[in-house]
Design a protein around this motif. Structure first.
Motif, PDB file in Angstrom:
ATOM      1  N   SER A  17      -0.348  36.058 -18.213  1.00 45.55           N
ATOM      2  CA  SER A  17      -0.716  36.681 -16.934  1.00 45.55           C
ATOM      3  C   SER A  17       0.476  37.394 -16.302  1.00 45.55           C
ATOM      4  O   SER A  17       1.615  36.927 -16.385  1.00 45.55           O
ATOM      5  CB  SER A  17      -1.229  35.612 -15.961  1.00 45.55           C
ATOM      6  N   CYS A  39       3.894  34.536 -20.017  1.00 50.19           N
ATOM      7  CA  CYS A  39       2.969  34.326 -18.896  1.00 50.19           C
ATOM      8  C   CYS A  39       3.800  34.065 -17.642  1.00 50.19           C
ATOM      9  O   CYS A  39       4.588  33.109 -17.597  1.00 50.19           O
ATOM     10  CB  CYS A  39       2.064  33.134 -19.194  1.00 50.19           C
ATOM     11  N   CYS A  83       0.270  26.236 -17.312  1.00 49.91           N
ATOM     12  CA  CYS A  83      -0.769  25.244 -17.596  1.00 49.91           C
ATOM     13  C   CYS A  83      -0.153  24.137 -18.459  1.00 49.91           C
ATOM     14  O   CYS A  83       0.604  24.419 -19.384  1.00 49.91           O
ATOM     15  CB  CYS A  83      -1.949  25.899 -18.305  1.00 49.91           C
ATOM     16  N   ILE A 130       3.031  28.609 -24.271  1.00 49.42           N
ATOM     17  CA  ILE A 130       3.548  29.983 -24.172  1.00 49.42           C
ATOM     18  C   ILE A 130       4.921  30.022 -23.491  1.00 49.42           C
ATOM     19  O   ILE A 130       5.790  30.807 -23.881  1.00 49.42           O
ATOM     20  CB  ILE A 130       2.532  30.917 -23.479  1.00 49.42           C
ATOM     21  N   PHE A 148       3.076  32.897 -14.826  1.00 46.16           N
ATOM     22  CA  PHE A 148       2.883  31.635 -14.089  1.00 46.16           C
ATOM     23  C   PHE A 148       4.063  30.689 -14.354  1.00 46.16           C
ATOM     24  O   PHE A 148       4.365  29.825 -13.554  1.00 46.16           O
ATOM     25  CB  PHE A 148       1.577  30.953 -14.521  1.00 46.16           C
ATOM     26  N   GLU A 203     -10.506  26.795 -18.452  1.00 41.01           N
ATOM     27  CA  GLU A 203      -9.710  25.767 -19.143  1.00 41.01           C
ATOM     28  C   GLU A 203     -10.230  24.346 -18.988  1.00 41.01           C
ATOM     29  O   GLU A 203     -10.197  23.561 -19.922  1.00 41.01           O
ATOM     30  CB  GLU A 203      -8.221  25.787 -18.696  1.00 41.01           C
TER      31      GLU A 203
HETATM   32  S1  SF4 Z   1      -3.055  28.992 -20.670  1.00 43.12           S
HETATM   33 FE1  SF4 Z   1      -2.901  31.178 -20.158  1.00 43.12          FE
HETATM   34  S2  SF4 Z   1      -2.597  31.203 -17.917  1.00 43.12           S
HETATM   35 FE2  SF4 Z   1      -2.147  29.122 -18.599  1.00 43.12          FE
HETATM   36  S3  SF4 Z   1       0.077  29.131 -18.919  1.00 43.12           S
HETATM   37 FE3  SF4 Z   1      -0.872  29.571 -20.914  1.00 43.12          FE
HETATM   38  S4  SF4 Z   1      -0.948  31.799 -21.028  1.00 43.12           S
HETATM   39 FE4  SF4 Z   1      -0.565  31.280 -18.862  1.00 43.12          FE
END
Ligand code: SF4
Length: 418
Positions: free
Chosen positions: A216, A157, A167, A172, A159, A278
């Protein structure tokens, strides 16, 4: 290991007390919720019945990659799944785990000598030990739940590319860093995917749907265009494997613009869509999900879900929340009563626009930023599941694509039965 809560049994209602208090909620779903909240261990007798030739003991998805001989999941006799939850995978050490034992020749959930429901280990899929023609293990390509295939095209991801952007409850980022160290590509090879899927579909009658989700991807002319391209390109190659070229697929993805959503419908043949808020509170969303906040924002995320209802239709769009994360310290709600009331109020608002909300049980992973936090009481999880399901039903929103047979990870939508 996490710090155990002192005398936790004296501080919250027991399984029996919650089951008696919520007599209109399926006792299977209450038990499943508690096992997922507390985790479980196996006795030697139970372990002796775990057979890697017959049972699913290894798994790769965006939150897990392991091949130790441990159960990937359990199933109760009404079809309710207990997803993951073996030992240290789930909130291990915070409260006492359940113990799976063999009683009268059957696997049973037990706790302090009390014997609860019979369970079975998840059956191993036929394709699981095969390799693709490029030599890739097929279990590394496709994930499996009892009646669903999981397709994770991108295991990273983006992010997480900015410090603190991921998050706070999510694993991840740590997992993809470990995979990178072990030279495992975070992008699946589409030929491997096609071959593995072809092989999986030879097992007639096992699967009702596929869930596609990935980390993402922010880049593109418009943010997330590259993520859309990934799905469009891959799914257009996979569609010919299915009757009428339509894949029974739930996409769990980032919040997109209406133009991007329409591309998914027109070009990828996607018919159901999930985009996870979330946590149903703007301030908590901004604290817990900084990447989602920076690139989308809470209100825009909600508006994207409303746009998705126009594209995919009511009953084909929902949003997931990490149940209990709204109580995270120091910024979360101070009491379970406050958290429940605020969450259900916002779920009602989403339902008015045709979007249902499903919750999972927060798993506080050691490799997440929220390591050390404590998931809520069982009563909270049951009140939340019942509340979300009641709202969904009151607004006549179907959730067939994310129910106990397809997903099995959401106590609220586990309740969606006729
Ligand atoms: S919950 Fe989804 S958007 Fe948030 S860090 Fe994990 S994979 Fe990325």
């Amino acid at each position: 290991m996490a710090t155990k809560i002192d005398n936790w049994r004296k501080k919250e209602l027991s399984l029996e007390e919650v089951t008696a208090k919520y007599s209109d909620v399926s006792p299977f779903v209450i038990l499943k919720s508690d096992v997922q909240r507390r985790g479980y261990l196996l006795t030697d007798a139970a372990r002796a019945l775990l057979d890697p030739k017959k049972h699913q003991v290894k798994a790769r998805n965006i939150f897990l990659n392991r091949d130790e001989v441990n159960p990937v999941g359990l199933m109760l006799r009404d079809g309710t799944s207990i997803v993951g939850s073996y030992a240290e995978e789930t909130n291990y050490g915070i409260r006492d785990p359940y113990l799976i034992d063999v009683i009268d020749g059957k696997l049973r959930i037990t706790d302090e000598g009390r014997v609860y429901e019979e369970v079975t280990y998840w059956a191993k899929p036929d394709f699981y030990d095969k390799k693709t023609s490029k030599g890739t293990d097929m279990w590394q390509v496709l994930g499996v739940r009892p009646q669903r295939l999981d397709l994770n095209l991108n295991h990273h991801c983006h992010f997480w590319d900015e410090p603190g952007g991921g998050c706070k409850y999510c694993i991840i980022g740590s997992l993809s860093a470990e995979e990178r160290k072990n030279h495992i590509s975070h992008l699946l090879d589409i030929d491997d995917v096609k071959e593995s899927l072809e092989e999986a579909l030879k097992q007639e009658g096992r699967y009702t749907s596929i869930c596609a989700t990935s980390g993402s991807i922010i880049t593109g002319d418009e943010p997330f265009d590259d993520e859309i391209d990934l799905y469009v390109n891959a799914l257009s190659k996979l569609r010919p494997l299915f009757k009428d070229g339509l894949i029974k697929l739930q996409l769990v993805a980032t919040a997109y613009s209406k133009k991007q959503l329409q591309r998914l419908y027109d070009e990828a043949g996607i018919r159901t869509y999930t985009s996870d808020l979330e946590v149903l509170d703007k301030n908590l969303f901004e604290w817990i999900c900084p990447g989602k906040t920076k690139y989308v924002g809470y209100e825009k995320w909600k508006n994207s879900l409303y746009d998705a209802v126009e594209v995919f239709g009511k009953g084909n769009v929902n949003s997931g929340i990490v149940g209990g994360v709204e109580l995270a310290t120091p910024n979360g709600f101070k009491t379970e009563a406050e958290a429940l009331s605020a969450t259900l109020k916002e779920a009602e608002e989403l339902a008015k626009h045709g979007v249902s909300v499903v919750n999972c049980i927060w798993n506080v992973g050691e490799k997440t930023m929220f390591n050390g936090q404590v998931p809520a009481s069982l009563e909270y999880y049951i009140a939340l599941a019942k509340g979300l399901n009641d709202i969904r039903e009151a607004h006549g929103i179907d959730v067939y694509f994310d129910d106990y047979r397809r997903c099995g990870n959401h106590p609220g939508s586990d309740l969606a039965r006729i």
